[in-house]
Design an enzyme around this catalytic site. Structure first.
Site, PDB file in Angstrom:
ATOM      1  NE  ARG A   1      -5.008   1.788  -5.770  1.00 38.49           N
ATOM      2  CZ  ARG A   1      -4.197   1.067  -5.234  1.00 38.49           C
ATOM      3  NH1 ARG A   1      -4.122  -0.264  -6.096  1.00 38.49           N
ATOM      4  NH2 ARG A   1      -3.348   1.057  -4.198  1.00 38.49           N
TER       5      ARG A   1
ATOM      6  CG  ASN B   1      -1.004   5.445  -0.741  1.00 38.63           C
ATOM      7  OD1 ASN B   1      -1.817   4.890  -1.526  1.00 38.63           O
ATOM      8  ND2 ASN B   1      -1.026   5.465   0.010  1.00 38.63           N
TER       9      ASN B   1
ATOM     10  CD  GLU C   1      -3.024  -0.895   0.234  1.00 32.47           C
ATOM     11  OE1 GLU C   1      -3.225   0.052  -0.438  1.00 32.47           O
ATOM     12  OE2 GLU C   1      -3.699  -2.121  -0.390  1.00 32.47           O
TER      13      GLU C   1
END
Length: 152
Positions: A107, A53, A49
């Site tokens: 997302r 990002n 994650e």
């Protein structure tokens, strides 16, 4: 250097294909703490994650560098995922579940929520135009149950 610590740092291009590399590299480093399969999965998810990002939001899919610094001390693993991208204007807002700056992508806006759920500590440092550092902590072994059957 404290004999009870071990560190590693990797620097790689912000290409989506390197997200898997980052997960596996951190998982390999984590093995020295003798984690459970679940603990490894938690760390891999959180790293995934954070790296995703950085690629999508930090660098907006341009290729630049991402660094990951890991430190193992005792039964604690600390991870810092850093980019030098666009940064986050409102960290508190960005950390709200379902918040996303890219609604056109499929997302969920759950990156920080997943990091928080799977790790034992999460801090985000960011400044617009200067990048973001996501610091995560995982304490290995705290969820393990002891044996209930004792030998005679």
């Amino acid at each position: 250097m404290n004999r009870n610590t071990n560190e590693m740092e990797i620097i790689f291009d912000s290409c989506s294909e390197n997200e898997g590399f980052a997960r596996v590299a951190v998982a390999a480093f984590l093995t020295q703490l003798n984690p459970t399969i679940e603990e490894v999965a938690d760390v891999k998810t959180a790293v995934s994650e954070a790296v995703t990002n950085a690629i999508i939001h930090g660098y907006e899919n341009e290729v630049h560098k991402i660094s990951i610094l890991c430190c193992a001390e005792g039964k604690t693993l600390e991870i810092a995922v850093k980019d030098n991208g666009r940064g986050i204007e409102d960290i508190e807002k960005a950390m709200q579940p379902m918040f996303t700056t890219k609604p056109e992508l499929e997302r969920s806006g759950m990156g920080f929520a997943f990091m928080e759920a799977f790790m034992d500590g999460l801090e985000v440092e960011s400044a617009p135009g200067q990048g973001t550092t996501v610091k995560m902590k995982k304490i290995i072994g705290k969820g393990r149950a002891g044996w209930t059957i004792q030998p005679n």
